[in-house]
Design a protein around this motif. Structure first.
Motif, short mmCIF file in Angstrom:
data_model
loop_
_atom_site.label_atom_id
_atom_site.label_comp_id
_atom_site.label_asym_id
_atom_site.label_seq_id
_atom_site.Cartn_x
_atom_site.Cartn_y
_atom_site.Cartn_z
N ALA A 37 -59.29 58.75 -60.70
CA ALA A 37 -58.39 58.88 -59.55
C ALA A 37 -57.49 60.11 -59.70
CB ALA A 37 -57.54 57.62 -59.40
N GLY A 38 -57.06 60.40 -60.92
CA GLY A 38 -56.22 61.57 -61.16
C GLY A 38 -56.96 62.87 -60.90
N VAL A 39 -58.23 62.92 -61.25
CA VAL A 39 -59.02 64.13 -61.00
C VAL A 39 -59.23 64.30 -59.49
CG1 VAL A 39 -61.24 65.28 -61.39
CG2 VAL A 39 -60.11 64.08 -63.27
N VAL A 40 -59.52 63.21 -58.81
CA VAL A 40 -59.68 63.28 -57.35
C VAL A 40 -58.37 63.75 -56.71
CG1 VAL A 40 -60.08 61.89 -55.26
CG2 VAL A 40 -61.53 61.57 -57.27
N LEU A 41 -57.25 63.22 -57.19
CA LEU A 41 -55.94 63.66 -56.69
C LEU A 41 -55.74 65.15 -56.92
CD1 LEU A 41 -53.06 63.03 -55.62
CD2 LEU A 41 -52.43 62.57 -58.01
N ALA A 42 -56.07 65.64 -58.10
CA ALA A 42 -55.91 67.06 -58.42
C ALA A 42 -56.76 67.93 -57.50
CB ALA A 42 -56.26 67.32 -59.88
N VAL A 43 -57.99 67.53 -57.27
CA VAL A 43 -58.88 68.30 -56.39
C VAL A 43 -58.30 68.34 -54.97
CG1 VAL A 43 -61.17 68.35 -55.34
CG2 VAL A 43 -60.93 67.93 -57.79
N ALA A 44 -57.83 67.19 -54.48
CA ALA A 44 -57.26 67.13 -53.14
C ALA A 44 -56.00 67.99 -53.03
CB ALA A 44 -56.96 65.68 -52.76
N LEU A 45 -55.14 67.89 -54.03
CA LEU A 45 -53.91 68.68 -54.01
C LEU A 45 -54.20 70.18 -54.10
CD1 LEU A 45 -51.59 66.48 -56.25
CD2 LEU A 45 -51.46 66.79 -53.76
N ALA A 46 -55.20 70.55 -54.88
CA ALA A 46 -55.56 71.97 -55.00
C ALA A 46 -55.98 72.52 -53.64
CB ALA A 46 -56.69 72.15 -56.00
N ARG A 47 -56.56 71.67 -52.84
CA ARG A 47 -57.04 72.12 -51.54
C ARG A 47 -55.96 72.09 -50.47
NH1 ARG A 47 -62.20 72.70 -49.12
NH2 ARG A 47 -62.06 72.46 -46.88
N TRP A 48 -55.12 71.05 -50.46
CA TRP A 48 -54.24 70.84 -49.32
C TRP A 48 -52.74 70.93 -49.60
CZ3 TRP A 48 -58.41 67.01 -49.36
CH2 TRP A 48 -59.45 67.37 -48.50
#
Length: 159
Positions: free
Chosen positions: A87-98
């Motif tokens: 979940a933390g990696v998914v969060l990081a990917v989303a935050l990097a994008r948006w």
């Protein structure tokens, strides 16, 4: 061997200008840095648990509602880190994008979630206090490895 004026100027400029060093992880995709950070966190956390086992800390814990504690198997700490860190990696990917400030946002959210995760070991029934402490410290150990690596990757790079 003689040095020309232009070579001397170039040497002086390079000595006075800070070098931009690109670390390996800075140029990799966020998801890959996340995977590597999670693997590192899992290894360090499992090593911590093995040291605690060797020191005689009982590795048995119960989930809320359980009637007795169950043995935490070798590899259980690493598996838990990998499972929950997805979940933390998914969060990081989303935050990097948006996100406008992904590193800051990621750090704030994950530190808060780490603090919240400490409630689990604290209320684990039928679990020795020493085991509860090891479980809590293992959450902090995993976070101390994973969060800075991902936050560094999410931080803006100077160009």
């Amino acid at each position: 061997m003689s040095v020309t004026v232009s070579q001397t100027q170039t040497l002086a400029q390079s000595a006075s200008t800070p070098r931009r060093t690109t670390r390996f992880l800075d140029s990799r995709p966020v998801w890959l840095v996340g995977v590597l950070a999670v693997l590192a966190g899992a290894v360090v956390t499992e090593a911590f648990s093995l040291v605690c086992r060797a020191a005689g800390v009982p590795m048995a814990a119960a989930s809320p509602g359980a009637k007795e504690a169950a043995e935490i198997p070798v590899g259980g700490f690493a598996g838990g880190v990998i499972f929950w860190s997805v979940a933390g990696v998914v969060l990081a990917v989303a935050l990097a994008r948006w996100a406008g400030r992904p590193a800051r946002t990621f750090t704030a959210i994950t530190v808060a979630l780490t603090a919240l995760s400490l409630a689990g070991p604290a209320v684990a029934p039928h679990t020795a206090t020493s085991t509860q402490i090891v479980l809590s410290v293992s959450h902090v150990v995993a976070a101390a490895v994973i969060i800075p690596l991902l936050a560094r990757r999410l931080a803006p790079r100077s160009r």
